[in-house]
Enzyme design. Structure first.
Site, PDB file in Angstrom:
ATOM      1  N   GLU A 198       4.555   0.762  -6.203  1.00  0.00           N
ATOM      2  CA  GLU A 198       4.195   1.640  -5.077  1.00  0.00           C
ATOM      3  C   GLU A 198       4.922   2.980  -5.156  1.00  0.00           C
ATOM      4  OE1 GLU A 198       1.671   0.663  -3.591  1.00  0.00           O
ATOM      5  OE2 GLU A 198       1.782  -1.437  -4.196  1.00  0.00           O
ATOM      6  N   MET A 229       0.843  -1.198   0.000  1.00  0.00           N
ATOM      7  CA  MET A 229       0.000   0.000   0.000  1.00  0.00           C
ATOM      8  C   MET A 229       0.871   1.237   0.000  1.00  0.00           C
ATOM      9  SD  MET A 229      -2.937   1.438   0.012  1.00  0.00           S
ATOM     10  CE  MET A 229      -2.998   3.232  -0.031  1.00  0.00           C
ATOM     11  N   HIS A 284       3.230   5.304  -7.446  1.00  0.00           N
ATOM     12  CA  HIS A 284       2.054   5.914  -6.814  1.00  0.00           C
ATOM     13  C   HIS A 284       2.393   7.206  -6.075  1.00  0.00           C
ATOM     14  CE1 HIS A 284      -1.304   3.305  -7.487  1.00  0.00           C
ATOM     15  NE2 HIS A 284      -0.783   2.254  -6.885  1.00  0.00           N
TER      16      HIS A 284
HETATM   17 ZN    ZN Z   1      -1.430   0.303  -6.814  1.00  0.00          ZN
END
Ligand code: ZN
Length: 1024
Positions: A475, A441, A478
């Site tokens: 990630e 995450m 992101h």
């Molecule tokens: Zn993702």
């Protein structure tokens, strides 16, 4: 967020200059007349616009490629643009050509010279159409075009919404899923006091807000929070107590005011509350791990995306409500804490605890990106330009963090440079959490991972490193796509996930080419096509109106199809820099803000407007409708006809759609088929001899499937049979994928499939071989399921004999090359799964040596799955494997052992594994989706898994939210079952999951498999 599957990859094909798309408005096929007039570089003839004639009678665009009098560049630009903008529709009806399209949403980016009489005719036509449409709308009642049609207006009850009732019996002042826009949160001040012994925490949240529109209410989110005190302060006034109303079904909280809050004012809401840690994997949840001395160690971590920040603190929990955060957490002295920002100070509290305070976030961020952790982890740290990068793990696994630290440093430098915007924080933490459901995450500055996706041992193979590097690359991407520029609402989740998925392959090709992520990206695109071919698929950007629908957006359409269409777009420009320039512009324009899909296309259209395509028009056709096109090629002598239609697999024969796409069609042919320079787009600039065969969609960078017709397929099959190397391995894999898909669609006979497969035994490259294996294995499993044991065993013999030579060449020693590892593991897994004696003996003896060595011998990483699966299938070695599993600490090996254990056919053991998984003892609950999908690899195992799913459904959805990736994976597994059973069970669930899209997908897949088998059993009988 990164879903956890074992995947990664990319292949960049270079440069198209012009491209012709089948117009959104052009339903008839384009006929291209090839001239015989050859040049030194024989290919298709030039498309000379002056030679384009339109035949209204047949409604076809006929192109004669004589190419004698080429236009100058400018003229050509205008003509190409017109074509790209979908002008053939206008052309056809008016027999005129024009230089701009009435269908562009914005003004044409650049004007073509010489506005002609044709343009004027088109403009007049356009105005007439606009006027007519306007009149139609004016005179028709507003409800004509709505689904519900016209309801009789109820005069006694005007449009007053029906408000629900709060938990305290008062009216709750809001009746929608999305929050009102009248109040904007500016900053949060969060204090959290977790008690890891009691499983509870208390908190204090101070929200400073600005009132944008005068209102009587503040509505925000909170779930399972017991609010003990709330005060409100308007401007410089006195704080006074207020009542917090709660409407549980929507997880909303509200404060009602008797006097209106006026626009332009500021206000502060302060709340104190207590709550339990979450039992699932979202919100603020408690977790534990067993250390090397067998002690249980407790920790607490967060997972807020998409809808769970509200479970940890009251907030405006939608991505568009960005704000700053100041976070304080108390802890015991033996623990440490982490959050998005660097720690500012620590204070000793009177109760013996320590309070850590973090710096206030330097950028505005969405609530789903907030994160904090209380644990006893240790870091491994390195400075990369202005940023301190740390990889955290439980202390005993700190030796496994080195690779992650190294690759993160490289990737961070790459992205800083690639996006031309530096990562915004002074620190970046990557944390391996022992019990974590998602793959990872991307919380701003504090990225959380499963141990499997962050930790690798020193001797790990490149294939194992590939998983870790890919998830980190995803990630990190992101931090720009998602964290810096965020989608306004979850309907555009693909703006986060499609980009991060695309960037993960792209960045690793640059940063670590030895990881060879290309094969993986190719197979990921095939699987995305498979799923998007179903009637239950959805548009990339689609309506999201319930919390379950939010969860369901985390699927292969947002991730893999999103990445695929970005690859297609990038491959439509010469070189990489155009696309890069476009996304830099987009990121800079919207830095710190929220966007939707149109913002992206408009931004790219501005930057890339000098090229022969309208990005916005082209890409909207890929994001606004579900599915993808089937391009049918008809090569007749020197004429090529192309047509497109929706590639829709449906068990319901009556379903038709009129969807059309702007397709950048590329091709190679027998005169030049391997090098990137061979690749052509349908601008048809060159003249050509007759060609023997054509292969469209060079290297499969486009998101479409091609049917070459009976003759076209057999010409390709013949060409490959004579010389495997006549096409790139990506093109070979794409032919194999496409022909199986067409067989499912009922467009090609299975005999044609077999005809193409004749060449496969000569192929030695990873992607075509693994694709063929996967497709054949799929048929084998369906035969098994139908209990056609005779046919199944003949199928097995066919698979074995096709790949016998290549399998025999595989060794059981360490192998350095990634694609060779991928090939070897696929072949040996197949051979052992099909009980090839040679394979199972080798695997068994390797496992015995491994057991006897007491952990000192290492099984090569790519062979571990094969070896552990053979060990798990055997009753003699299952217990030994289970024992090793329980004591193993290295998560990536553990998962492979678990898959081995779940491959057993022994009913007691199957039940044992499932119940351990459900309890979370010995087998972590996060692994249940993996266990179930492994069991469903075999028909017998799947029967147990299916019973288990039905019996424990409520406990499963307690752990894994309805619609989530984990539940999707579990449902996907049950496609081995009969459709009536599956339908009966899920329709009985009602609000507990019956509406999920993945259920529809499973049902469709089951029916499609049955239909395919019904049709092809006779052929299989005869052929096998
Ligand atoms: Zn993702």
């Amino acid at each position: 967020e990164s879903a956890f599957s074992d995947n990664i990859a990319l292949c960049r094909a270079s440069l198209p200059r012009n491209m012709i798309e089948n117009s959104m408005f052009e339903e008839e096929p384009d006929v291209v007349d090839l001239a015989k007039d050859s040049t030194a570089f024989p290919t298709f003839p030039a498309l000379d616009p002056d030679e384009v004639t339109y035949e209204p009678r047949s409604s076809r665009l006929l192109v004669r490629g004589l190419g004698e009098n080429d236009m100058d560049d400018d003229e050509e630009d205008c003509e190409s643009s017109a074509r790209l903008l979908g002008m053939s529709f206008m052309n056809r009806s008016s027999a005129h050509r024009s230089n701009s399209s009435p269908y562009t949403r914005q003004a044409p980016p650049r004007s073509c010279s010489r506005p002609s009489s044709r343009t004027i005719v088109v403009c007049v036509l356009f105005l007439v159409i606009v006027a007519s449409v306007t009149m139609v709308f004016y005179f028709l009642p507003g409800c004509t075009f709505t689904k519900a049609g016209c309801h009789k207006p109820n005069k006694t009850n005007p449009i007053e919404p029906v408000y629900p009732i709060s938990t305290n019996g008062e009216l709750f002042p809001w009746a929608q899923l999305r929050l009102p826009q009248s109040i904007k949160p500016l900053s949060y001040d969060l204090t959290l006091n977790p008690d890891l012994d009691k499983m509870t925490f208390t908190g204090r949240t101070v929200i400073s807000m600005s009132i944008l529109h005068s209102t009587n209410r503040i509505v925000f989110h909170g779930a399972n929070l017991n609010i003990t005190k709330a005060t409100f302060k308007l401007g410089d006034g006195q704080a006074s107590d207020v009542t917090i109303l709660e409407y549980k079904p929507r997880q909303q909280l509200a404060v009602n005011f008797s006097e209106e809050l006026k626009a332009g004012q500021y206000c502060v809401l302060t709340m104190e509350y207590s709550a339990n840690f979450s039992n699932a994997y979202d919100g603020f949840y408690k977790s534990f791990y067993i250390d090397k001395d067998r002690n249980k160690r407790v920790l607490a971590a967060t997972q807020f995306e998409p809808l769970s920040a509200r479970k940890a603190f009251p907030c405006f929990d939608e991505p568009a409500f960005k704000a700053t955060f100041l976070i304080k957490i108390s802890r015991k002295k033996t623990y440490m804490t982490l959050s998005n920002m660097p720690k500012a100070k620590s204070t000793n509290l009177s109760n013996g605890l320590v309070q850590d305070e973090f710096e206030k976030t330097s950028v505005n961020m969405s609530t789903y990106l907030v994160a904090f952790i209380v644990a006893d982890f240790t870091p491994n740290t390195k400075n990369v330009s202005e940023t301190q990068v740390s990889v955290y793990s439980v202390p005993e696994k700190n030796g496994h963090t080195e690779y992650a630290l190294t690759i993160t440093s490289k990737l961070l430098e790459f992205y800083n440079n690639f996006f031309d915007i530096n990562y915004p924080l002074k620190k970046l933490d990557l944390v391996a959490i022992p019990d974590f459901l998602a793959g990872a995450m991307e919380n701003l500055g504090l990225i959380t991972f499963r141990e499997t996706t962050l930790l690798v041992g020193k001797e790990s193979s490149l294939l194992e490193k590939q998983v870790v590097a890919s998830v980190i690359a995803h990630e990190l991407a992101h931090q720009w796509f998602g964290n810096l520029v965020t989608m306004t609402w979850w309907n555009d989740l693909w703006l986060n996930e499609g980009f991060a998925t695309y960037m993960e392959y792209m960045s690793l090709q640059e940063v670590s080419p030895d990881l060879e992520t290309g094969n993986l990206f190719l197979s990921v695109r095939f699987r995305a096509l498979d799923k998007d071919a179903l009637n239950s698929s959805h548009a990339v950007s689609t309506d999201v109106n319930t919390t379950e629908q939010v969860e369901e957006m985390f699927d292969s359409v947002s991730y893999e199809k999103g990445a695929s269409i970005l690859l297609m777009l990038n491959a439509s420009f010469p070189g990489d820099q155009q696309f890069r320039k476009g996304i830099i512009e987009y990121l800079k324009q919207f830095s710190g803000l929220n966007t939707d899909t149109d913002d992206l296309w408009n931004s790219l259209t501005q930057v890339l407007s000098t090229h022969h395509m309208n990005v916005s028009q082209m890409m909207t056709s890929w994001t606004s409708q579900k599915g993808f096109p089937l391009v049918t090629v008809n090569l007749m002598g020197n004429q090529v006809t192309l047509a497109q239609e929706h590639f829709l697999l449906t068990s319901d024969n009556t379903t038709h759609t009129s969807s059309l796409w702007h397709i950048p069609v590329t091709y190679v042919n027998d005169s030049c088929s391997l090098a990137p320079e061979c690749r052509q787009v349908f601008t048809l600039k060159n003249k050509s001899e007759n060609v023997t065969w054509l292969k469209l969609n060079y290297k499969n960078t486009g998101f479409y499937i091609v049917d070459y017709g009976k003759d076209g397929w057999s010409a390709l099959a013949q060409a490959l049979f004579s010389n495997v190397g006549v096409l790139t391995h990506e093109d070979r894999a794409s032919l194999i994928h496409n022909i199986f898909a067409l067989s499912r669609l009922g467009r090609v006979s299975f005999l044609q499939v077999i005809n193409l497969l004749k060449y496969v035994s000569a192929d030695t490259e990873t992607s075509p071989v693994t694709e063929a294996l996967l497709q054949l294995n799929n048929i084998y499993r369906q035969l098994e399921k139908r209990q056609e044991s005779n046919l199944a065993s003949r199928m097995k013999n066919f698979i074995m004999s096709t790949f016998r030579n290549l399998t025999a060449k595989q060794t059981w020693e360490e192998e350095e090359n990634v694609s060779k590892q991928e090939l070897r593991s696929a072949l040996l897994e197949m051979a052992c799964n099909l009980n090839d004696e040679n394979c199972t003996q080798q695997a068994t003896s390797l496992f015995k040596k491994y057991m006897e060595s007491n952990g000192t011998l290492r099984i090569p990483g790519d062979l571990q799955q094969t070896v552990f699966t053979v060990a798990g299938r055997s009753d003699e070695t299952w217990d030994a494997l289970f024992n090793i599993y329980v004591h193993a600490t290295y998560d990536s090996e553990k998962r492979k052992m678990l898959k081995g254990l779940a491959s057993t056919q022994n009913p007691q053991r199957l039940v044992q594994i499932l119940s351990f998984g459900l309890r979370g003892s010995l087998i972590q609950t996060q692994e249940l989706p993996l266990v179930i999908s492994t069991m469903c690899q075999s028909f017998a195992g799947c029967l147990f898994a299916w019973d288990f799913i039905q019996e424990n459904w409520d406990r499963l959805i307690e752990k894994f939210p309805i619609g989530s990736f984990a539940i999707q994976a579990i449902i996907k597994s049950v496609t081995s079952q009969s459709s009536t059973q599956v339908q009966a069970f899920f329709s009985g669930l009602k609000e507990r999951g019956s509406q999920m899209r993945s259920v529809q997908e499973a049902l469709e897949t089951i029916k499609l498999n049955q239909r395919w088998m019904d049709r092809n059993l006779p052929t299989l009988q005869k052929w096998l």
